[in-house]
Design a protein around this motif. Structure first.
Motif, short mmCIF file in Angstrom:
data_model
loop_
_atom_site.label_atom_id
_atom_site.label_comp_id
_atom_site.label_asym_id
_atom_site.label_seq_id
_atom_site.Cartn_x
_atom_site.Cartn_y
_atom_site.Cartn_z
N VAL A 166 0.87 -1.18 0.00
CA VAL A 166 0.00 0.00 0.00
C VAL A 166 0.91 1.22 0.00
O VAL A 166 1.95 1.24 0.67
N GLU A 167 0.54 2.23 -0.77
CA GLU A 167 1.39 3.42 -0.88
C GLU A 167 1.55 4.13 0.46
O GLU A 167 0.76 3.95 1.38
N ALA A 168 2.60 4.92 0.55
CA ALA A 168 2.84 5.72 1.75
C ALA A 168 1.96 6.97 1.66
O ALA A 168 2.06 7.75 0.72
N TYR A 169 1.07 7.13 2.62
CA TYR A 169 0.17 8.27 2.65
C TYR A 169 0.75 9.36 3.53
O TYR A 169 1.62 9.12 4.37
N GLU A 170 0.22 10.55 3.37
CA GLU A 170 0.63 11.68 4.22
C GLU A 170 0.07 11.45 5.63
O GLU A 170 -1.15 11.34 5.80
N PRO A 171 0.94 11.39 6.64
CA PRO A 171 0.46 11.20 8.01
C PRO A 171 -0.25 12.45 8.51
O PRO A 171 -0.06 13.53 7.95
N PRO A 172 -1.03 12.32 9.56
CA PRO A 172 -1.24 11.07 10.31
C PRO A 172 -2.34 10.22 9.68
O PRO A 172 -3.25 10.73 9.03
N SER B 276 5.86 8.37 7.29
CA SER B 276 5.61 7.40 6.23
C SER B 276 6.35 7.83 4.96
O SER B 276 6.35 9.00 4.61
N HIS B 277 7.00 6.90 4.33
CA HIS B 277 7.61 7.18 3.03
C HIS B 277 7.68 5.88 2.25
O HIS B 277 7.50 4.80 2.79
N GLY B 278 7.93 5.97 0.96
CA GLY B 278 7.99 4.78 0.12
C GLY B 278 9.00 4.93 -0.98
O GLY B 278 9.62 5.99 -1.15
N PHE B 279 9.17 3.88 -1.75
CA PHE B 279 10.11 3.85 -2.86
C PHE B 279 9.53 2.96 -3.95
O PHE B 279 8.99 1.89 -3.64
N VAL B 280 9.62 3.38 -5.18
CA VAL B 280 9.23 2.57 -6.32
C VAL B 280 10.34 2.68 -7.36
O VAL B 280 10.68 3.80 -7.79
#
Length: 123
Positions: A12-18, A111-115
């Motif tokens: 699941v993608e990293a969403y903007e917290p909170p 939260s952060h992600g990488f693709v």
């Protein structure tokens, strides 16, 4: 857990917290009667909750299953927790499908992600 599909696998993608996560970790019993159908129904049902963001699943070779549900706010999570059909599935899980389980609910503060970009294969 869902049956295997031909769709690409990804978190699941990293969403903007909170936002909130519910981490459900379980060891199943030998009983399979009705589990797949109920699990599929719950996955369809939760998608109707305003504020539901997505779900990740994992299964270890030893039989530990992990499901992480993502929710925009506490109200969305409360709505899911109090859904009558979901409550019935929880009771059936305790009665038939789970040897043990834990549920952890947390507020996500970072939260952060990488693709990886598709491109030529490294040679």
């Amino acid at each position: 857990m869902s049956d295997h599909s031909s769709e690409p696998v990804g978190p699941v993608e990293a969403y903007e917290p909170p936002y909130y996560v519910a981490v459900f970790t379980a060891v199943r019993t030998e009983s399979r009667r009705g589990y797949s159908e109920t699990n599929a129904r719950m996955e369809d049902l939760v998608k109707d909750i305003p504020g539901y963001l997505g779900m990740d699943h994992a299964q270890t070779p030893g039989g530990l299953g992990i499901t992480v549900g993502y929710f925009r706010d506490a109200e969305a999570l409360t709505e899911w927790r109090s859904n009558a059909e979901h409550r019935g599935a929880q009771r059936r899980g305790r009665d038939e499908w789970y040897r043990s389980y834990t549920l952890h609910v947390a507020k996500v503060e970072r939260s952060h992600g990488f693709v990886r970009e598709r491109g030529p294969a490294a040679g």
